[in-house]
Design an enzyme around this catalytic site. Structure first.
Site, short mmCIF file in Angstrom:
data_model
loop_
_atom_site.label_atom_id
_atom_site.label_comp_id
_atom_site.label_asym_id
_atom_site.label_seq_id
_atom_site.Cartn_x
_atom_site.Cartn_y
_atom_site.Cartn_z
N GLU A 215 0.82 -1.21 0.00
CA GLU A 215 0.00 0.00 0.00
C GLU A 215 0.86 1.26 0.00
OE1 GLU A 215 -3.03 0.28 -0.71
OE2 GLU A 215 -3.65 -1.80 -0.54
N TYR B 48 -6.02 6.46 4.81
CA TYR B 48 -6.17 5.51 3.71
C TYR B 48 -5.45 4.19 4.01
CZ TYR B 48 -5.30 2.87 -0.42
OH TYR B 48 -5.20 1.81 -1.27
N ASP C 271 -8.73 6.55 -1.20
CA ASP C 271 -7.67 7.32 -1.86
C ASP C 271 -8.29 8.10 -3.02
OD1 ASP C 271 -8.16 5.46 -3.82
OD2 ASP C 271 -6.09 4.76 -4.00
#
Ligand code: ADE
Length: 365
Positions: free
Chosen positions: A35, A117, A135
């Site tokens: 991520e 996020y 996001d």
């Protein structure tokens, strides 16, 4: 927002999802690395880095103990190097707290470099919690589904999206929570695409999309224009004694902090000024020639670069008088020093011009 799209979205995801390396694991460390890498970087570019990074640093402890230069080398070319530094700091935090990977959104938010996020994505994907991850791509899907006519970058919009998506996730199973978060990301990446017409004919949420109903899907989301980047002009100096090239370390703070670079000076120098600058470093110049122009865009700054290759008299120690320039072989640069991609035009130039200058110029008078 209606919640009817949730089940069709989850069904769609099972068949439409791309086969990506981080989708074969629930390991929180691996999900975290993926991520962070995926922020500001395309999926195709991340794949190779992800695999290499995990092979070199397979767990939190390995990351926490990784020397900075090795870390920068693993990250070289991905850009936004503070992401890597924050990863290491956060790994240190986890180890200092006993080594157990935090499992809740709130705990994850305490880690360096983890915002709402990433915390939501890790909590949902690795730990099956009903935490949305919003996001820019998910925000686009959300804005279209709700035919939102306000600026999606305005304060509060992201939070509202998180609240509504959180509500839509209620009643899902643990594995559905992770899938829902990834499905929203996937929808934004391959169907509800930015720039022009989204592929609404393939969208599992089309029946619940207000923008599609109104025919305004291509006009959304509305974003306030990016602020203008500041332009910085630089002269990059490829200073070479024999087969070695000068590099130096950047300052510990600011843009590309602590990474290596080719010496450079603000502004565009002409040949005479470039030669003078080198001589001021106590180095004798033999020849100079142009090494081309390049541009690099950062988030707030644009570098416009002009380069020279400068042949200098050999130095005994391979270190400049000031001690700040290190003369190293090209293959050493490749192996040991992380030179950011902002300088890739000049790194490529060096790779193409490894023969001594005098030979290159043979027959040209
Ligand atoms: N972008 C951000 N997170 C992602 C993920 N998990 N899969 C694909 N693209 C992503």
């Amino acid at each position: 927002m209606q919640d009817a799209f949730v089940k069709p979205l989850l069904e769609w995801y099972q068949t439409a999802k791309r086969d990506l390396p981080w989708r074969h694991t629930k390991d929180p460390y691996s999900i975290w690395i993926s991520e962070i890498m995926l922020q500001q970087t395309r999926v195709e570019a991340v794949k190779g880095y992800y695999t290499r990074f995990l092979a070199a640093l397979p767990d939190v402890r390995a990351l926490a103990g990784c020397p900075e230069d090795v870390l920068m080398k693993l990250w070289e070319g991905l850009g936004y190097y503070s992401r890597a530094r924050n990863l290491k700091r956060a790994a240190g935090q986890i180890i200092a707290d006993g080594g157990h990977f935090p499992e809740t959104r709130e705990e994850l938010l305490k880690l360096k470099g983890i915002g709402p996020y990433t915390a939501g994505a890790i909590a949902a994907i690795a730990f099956g919690q009903p935490t949305p991850a919003v996001d820019g791509n998910v925000l686009r899907v959300y804005a279209r589904m709700n035919a939102m006519k306000e600026n999606v970058l305005a304060p509060g919009v992201r939070k509202r999206a998180e609240e509504e998506l959180g509500r839509a996730m209620q009643g899902l199973t643990a594995s559905e929570n992770g899938d829902f978060v990834q499905a929203m990301i996937e929808l934004g990446a391959i169907v509800c695409v930015p720039n022009g017409e989204p592929l609404c004919g393939r969208c599992p949420a089309a029946d619940d999309c207000e923008a599609l109903r109104l025919g305004i899907q291509a006009e959304l989301p509305l974003r306030k224009k990016d602020t203008k980047r500041r332009i910085e002009k630089l002269t990059v100096l490829l200073v070479r004694d024999g087969s070695r090239t000068a590099i130096r370390r950047r300052a510990e703070k600011g843009l590309l902090a602590g990474l290596f670079e080719f010496p450079n000076v603000p502004g565009y120098l002409d040949r005479e000024a470039a030669v003078r600058y080198i001589e001021e470093q106590g180095i004798e110049v033999l020849r100079i020639r142009e090494a081309g122009e390049a541009k690099h865009l950062f988030s707030h700054v644009e570098w416009h670069m002009s380069g020279y290759e400068i042949r200098v008299a050999p130095l005994d120690e391979g270190i400049s008088e000031s001690g700040q320039w290190l003369f190293v072989e090209n293959d050493e640069i490749e192996k040991r020093f992380a030179i950011p991609s902002a300088f890739s035009t000049y790194a490529d130039y060096l790779a193409l011009h490894t023969a001594p200058f005098a030979q290159n110029c043979k027959g040209k008078g």
